[in-house]
Design a protein around this motif. Sequence first.
Motif, short mmCIF file in Angstrom:
data_model
loop_
_atom_site.label_atom_id
_atom_site.label_comp_id
_atom_site.label_asym_id
_atom_site.label_seq_id
_atom_site.Cartn_x
_atom_site.Cartn_y
_atom_site.Cartn_z
N GLY A 115 0.80 -1.21 0.00
CA GLY A 115 0.00 0.00 0.00
C GLY A 115 0.83 1.27 0.00
O GLY A 115 0.39 2.32 -0.46
N VAL A 116 2.05 1.18 0.51
CA VAL A 116 2.94 2.34 0.51
C VAL A 116 3.81 2.37 -0.74
O VAL A 116 3.95 3.42 -1.39
CB VAL A 116 3.83 2.33 1.78
CG1 VAL A 116 4.92 3.39 1.70
CG2 VAL A 116 2.98 2.54 3.02
N LEU A 117 4.38 1.24 -1.11
CA LEU A 117 5.37 1.21 -2.19
C LEU A 117 4.76 1.31 -3.60
O LEU A 117 5.37 1.92 -4.48
CB LEU A 117 6.23 -0.05 -2.08
CG LEU A 117 7.15 -0.11 -0.85
CD1 LEU A 117 7.87 -1.45 -0.80
CD2 LEU A 117 8.14 1.03 -0.87
N VAL A 118 3.60 0.72 -3.83
CA VAL A 118 3.01 0.77 -5.17
C VAL A 118 2.64 2.20 -5.56
O VAL A 118 3.04 2.67 -6.63
CB VAL A 118 1.83 -0.21 -5.31
CG1 VAL A 118 1.07 0.03 -6.60
CG2 VAL A 118 2.33 -1.65 -5.26
N PRO A 119 1.89 2.95 -4.73
CA PRO A 119 1.64 4.34 -5.12
C PRO A 119 2.92 5.17 -5.24
O PRO A 119 3.03 6.03 -6.12
CB PRO A 119 0.75 4.88 -3.99
CG PRO A 119 0.15 3.67 -3.37
CD PRO A 119 1.15 2.58 -3.53
N LEU A 120 3.88 4.92 -4.37
CA LEU A 120 5.15 5.63 -4.44
C LEU A 120 5.83 5.37 -5.78
O LEU A 120 6.31 6.30 -6.44
CB LEU A 120 6.07 5.19 -3.29
CG LEU A 120 7.44 5.81 -3.24
CD1 LEU A 120 7.35 7.24 -2.74
CD2 LEU A 120 8.35 4.99 -2.33
N ALA A 121 5.83 4.12 -6.22
CA ALA A 121 6.47 3.77 -7.48
C ALA A 121 5.73 4.35 -8.68
O ALA A 121 6.34 4.85 -9.62
CB ALA A 121 6.56 2.24 -7.62
N VAL A 122 4.40 4.31 -8.64
CA VAL A 122 3.61 4.75 -9.79
C VAL A 122 3.56 6.27 -9.90
O VAL A 122 3.71 6.83 -10.98
CB VAL A 122 2.18 4.16 -9.71
CG1 VAL A 122 1.28 4.76 -10.76
CG2 VAL A 122 2.24 2.65 -9.88
#
Length: 164
Positions: free
Chosen positions: A60-67
Amino acid sequence: MDWNPAVIWLIVALLLGLAELTTGGLVLLALGAAAALTAALAGLGLSLPWQLLGMGVFSGVLVPLAVWIIRPRFSPRGVAYGTTGTGVEKGHTYRTLVRDFDGATGVKINGDFYRLRVADSDAKSGITELPPGTRVVFQTFDGTTAIVHLAHPAPDSRANHHTE
């Protein structure tokens, strides 16, 4: 080799990292990083429910950060991913193409082929075939059909920029 949960999470992380090579969207890489962090939780001896909760939080933290933050930094300047059909192409000039396997006339917008219909024609039996290389100006989408109008005969410097 001991197949403890930490090793399994690391294998999942590596597989997700390898799968990222086929997409380029950084989503699978972010999930792989989340799985690697979850392997650290498993290495600390946390139970499976806590590992799954950790995977969910890390994802939940890393996917939005990456996108939203990391991917735009690696994208070529001027490319707006995910914007086809939102109106950013309106007014751009394209050249018509004829698709090989079915002879459909269309335009390529952001690398994707769209069948076309000339805006000034009737919606049901409108003009959908133009000679290859005809300059058209994009107006909007009607489903997956690009609605265009014929470009003025004067040369347009954007025509070469948006054709493939």
